[in-house]
Motif scaffolding. Structure first.
Motif, short mmCIF file in Angstrom:
data_model
loop_
_atom_site.label_atom_id
_atom_site.label_comp_id
_atom_site.label_asym_id
_atom_site.label_seq_id
_atom_site.Cartn_x
_atom_site.Cartn_y
_atom_site.Cartn_z
N LEU A 1 0.85 -1.20 0.00
CA LEU A 1 0.00 0.00 0.00
C LEU A 1 0.88 1.25 0.00
O LEU A 1 1.94 1.28 0.62
CB LEU A 1 -0.89 0.01 1.24
N SER A 2 0.43 2.25 -0.69
CA SER A 2 1.14 3.53 -0.65
C SER A 2 0.99 4.15 0.73
O SER A 2 0.07 3.79 1.49
CB SER A 2 0.57 4.47 -1.71
N ASP A 3 1.87 5.06 1.06
CA ASP A 3 1.83 5.67 2.40
C ASP A 3 0.57 6.49 2.63
O ASP A 3 0.15 6.71 3.76
CB ASP A 3 3.06 6.57 2.61
N ASP A 4 -0.02 6.93 1.55
CA ASP A 4 -1.21 7.77 1.73
C ASP A 4 -2.52 6.96 1.65
O ASP A 4 -3.59 7.56 1.55
CB ASP A 4 -1.23 8.90 0.69
N ALA A 5 -2.42 5.63 1.68
CA ALA A 5 -3.64 4.82 1.64
C ALA A 5 -4.43 5.00 2.94
O ALA A 5 -3.86 4.96 4.03
CB ALA A 5 -3.29 3.34 1.44
N ARG A 6 -5.71 5.22 2.81
CA ARG A 6 -6.56 5.46 3.97
C ARG A 6 -7.91 4.76 3.79
O ARG A 6 -8.41 4.61 2.67
CB ARG A 6 -6.84 6.96 4.14
N MET A 7 -8.50 4.36 4.91
CA MET A 7 -9.85 3.84 4.88
C MET A 7 -10.70 4.44 5.98
O MET A 7 -10.22 4.67 7.08
CB MET A 7 -9.84 2.31 5.01
N VAL A 8 -11.94 4.66 5.64
CA VAL A 8 -12.93 5.05 6.64
C VAL A 8 -14.00 3.97 6.59
O VAL A 8 -14.44 3.59 5.51
CB VAL A 8 -13.53 6.43 6.35
N VAL A 9 -14.39 3.48 7.77
CA VAL A 9 -15.30 2.34 7.80
C VAL A 9 -16.35 2.51 8.88
O VAL A 9 -16.11 3.16 9.90
CB VAL A 9 -14.53 1.02 8.06
N SER A 10 -17.50 1.90 8.64
CA SER A 10 -18.59 2.04 9.60
C SER A 10 -18.40 1.16 10.83
O SER A 10 -18.97 1.43 11.87
CB SER A 10 -19.92 1.70 8.92
#
Lengths: 280, 280, 280, 280
Positions: free
Chosen positions: D231-240
């Protein structure tokens, strides 16, 4: 009557191939078939090759002209090798597992036509399928049975011979059942690198099959057509119906023939079923 | 895990049987199973007998709890004999032809359970099916295969023996394939006049099966329950899960048994597979 | 183009009405429309009256000719009053909530045609709907909007006036939006006792509408036709397309008319939209 | 209860994101939610950005765990920005047009929660929608209404303010209708470059919302985890839902907050509805 197309060449957006005749000369009148005309409404399927070992497959029993997911997918996936099929069910249930193309490993398979007397012959044909593959048949169509017979007879090694033996078995079985003209139709298969298409019927009155002519020649003839110039010189299509309005774009595949498309190279050879007895 | 119920007795609105536990004592807690609880969501089916020679059949792959057509149909059809089933797919495609009940002529069939090792044994079992019936199999489930084996072995004449032979064949085939405990589950079948239900597993640890007790006795015990009093004295249910809160309403069917419901008369007899060799 | 039929009379098995032209004179050529012809493939619906307060409703987006559940249901339900509709979507999503007939309480509603400029007028029309009913609209079609406008304007008390006001509002709204010929089509509605059907278009070139003639007269003319003699004398049908091969069986409803079927009695009166301004 | 995830970062195969927890640390336990667990079974949707101006969208009412097309598509499409949602219907019909994410132009929108009293307020809220957008609403859910209100209030220019005004309007409308706690849930929206996620409920007891922490930090802590390093360093997730077993991988978004993900940069700010009266 089903309809299908097999494309190979430079990667095209499936949308351009299936929905946008105005942007793509070769498939221009395909739109009447694949896009708008609701005549073939018992299922749609598309298989395509991408970065993965096995081809992608999308099959739906929603009428081809109303499935929004398919439109969106076609607008976002491009591929150098696409099989697309619209189904008109003849007896078999309308369900995803009866939609073409059928996939086994790297191979795709589709068919326009039928096996006459299939219900009566089904068990005999199923018994001829490689026992290790028997339980992998998921649907109930004659078309899927043809694929599994071809796999049994060596599709992965020598497609023309395997298909000839599969059709030969069907004809031999039909003789025992008193069915006169069992085999009808056109078939296409690919391993992701080469496309083989067959036109054959026992009666000698086969459904139509066409292939596109040399794209480079078309480019010369139509220097002002930008869509043509985006295609690579080795782009080719084989289709069940005569498509397009461009003179000289399509050439009919002769009765009882096999067309092989490998890159930009086309070979047409006679196709003749191989009866099991003759195989020995 | 699938779930099913088999009702026979005075005609009931399917809605009362399947959706309204508060109006129908016997099925009161069935609602958690058939109506609301989304645990079994891979298909629903109901078969019922009316004025026609063959039973009606409604099967859907929409989650049982969201199909509006089913609700409406259940609100408008009443029947003296209903089979209902909710499917949890184990491997087989989610499609109508894999939903229970299965129908052949006047007969209905449903199953909660599985044949372990079915993929490996499928061809052998299919070969044992009456060749004239082979092509009538429309789906890909072990449950439909059991019906066709039972039909092959005389279901229409002597259901307990036919099912015993079908299960015996499965167990004998499993032995050859090195499968230890092939058969698991409960099965129900009816010809529209009598219901036969089976509880059996090779291992001897079968899924549950219950039948309702005498309605007339319940009426005496619960004189104030109006729903009970609308049912005829011969109303009976066989269910895969222990249902209802009424003490004494349900009786477990013993391991390895066959229950026969003919009018208000119940008979429970031991069930034992018949190996093909012993049939000889 | 959609198609519909409205039947009232002695109870008929829906199968006979929708699928068996050979058994039922009146609907004999309906089969080409409702059963086999795949031209209208964006949804099917049937509403019928039984023992319940509200009519039953079965709607499906599967092509009309492939839905097995529908066949089975039609083979097991008979009703003295049936509305059936096949949809050809014009823009709106293909989904159950856009299929006809629409049901509100005891009322059914169906439409063959369209409101030209509906997208532009939709908000204005929606604002005219009774606020208490607004949130009950489940789909996105012009046809459902017409029902809700008619309900708002008193459908349950005086259908011809309510529909005239609904159409009048559409025409008045269209004028403000610069749409010249907004209204097109035939509509049918029933409360379970009487059927009202309307033929109207702003342009005065309305889609066709036919009603059956007196069954008793037909019986005299065709003494040898057993199917005819099973129908009660007050059996009547209103259909969007000219059906049947029996001479004199069908009579065209004139342009801009309303047909009322109450038992065996038919009344045809002129239909004229009522502009809101004139109502005031 | 619905569930959703919003991913941004280096392109990932959707299959890895949605189905393969063992290959992708961050979503490892998401699989129990998105893949196998049949609890949320009333529709699935995924939106993704590719080479086109508008994001791709695939929505299906088949149970998430049985749709084969979705599996195949997920195995062949990779994207740097994915919204995925599983729906549990609360009242609204189960149909594609009610599935999340919703798309308008370049924007995607999804929601886990509900508007209490929506049926009573629906008309008032619909009237507040930009008249030019009114007819573009295709479904019947409160979630889609929130999107259209946000668009009306400037979503494309200033998402946090637009959403605050949309929620403020809902709360003000609810007051007039005597509904105490109208707004509940988490929402996410994106234009393809930035993701905004909101956690808010009128009552102050909002459904959960989590975001992933800095991937580079995780890489240091888990040098032996190959999936993390792809994953790139800027990979992000928002999850419920709180996902994953990796300690420190997830951080809860506080009650009444807005999270903005722009590249690898996260900003959390308080979220407070803006009542229409205060805007004027």
């Amino acid at each position: 009557m089903c309809r299908w197309l097999a494309y190979s060449g430079s990667p095209v957006l499936m949308e351009d191939l299936l929905y946008k005749p105005e942007h793509s000369l070769i498939v221009q009148s395909m739109s009447s078939t694949m896009g708008a005309e609701p005549t073939n409404g018992d299922g749609f399927g598309v298989g395509w090759y991408g970065d993965r070992d096995t081809p992608g497959l999308f099959r739906s029993i929603e009428p081809a002209w109303s499935d929004r997911n398919r439109h969106d997918m076609a607008a976002h996936i491009s591929s150098p090798r696409v099989f697309a099929h619209i189904r008109a069910a003849i007896g078999s249930p309308v369900q995803q597992t009866n939609c073409h193309p059928f996939r086994q490993g790297r191979w795709l398979w589709m068919h326009n036509g039928f096996i006459d007397g299939f219900h009566a012959m089904k068990r005999d044909l199923a018994l001829a399928v490689d026992p290790d593959r028997y339980a992998d048949m998921e649907g109930t169509t004659d078309s899927e049975m043809l694929l599994f017979l071809a796999l049994t007879f060596g599709l992965e090694d020598d497609p023309p011979t395997a298909v000839a033996r599969a059709v030969g078995l069907v004809e031999e079985t039909a003789q025992r059942h008193g069915i006169r003209f069992p085999m009808q139709g056109t078939m296409a298969t690919t391993d992701g690198a080469t496309t083989w298409a067959f036109r054959y019927s026992t009666e000698g009155k086969s459904r139509s099959l066409f292939h596109s002519t040399d794209v480079s020649m078309l480019k010369q003839q139509y220097p002002d057509n930008p869509e043509l110039h985006e295609l690579s010189d080795d782009a080719r299509m084989v289709v069940s119906e005569p498509l397009g309005e461009l003179r000289g774009a399509w050439r009919e595949v002769p009765e009882a023939s096999c067309v092989v498309i490998r890159g930009g190279e086309e070979t047409i050879t006679p196709f003749k079923p191989l009866m099991p007895a003759r195989i020995g």
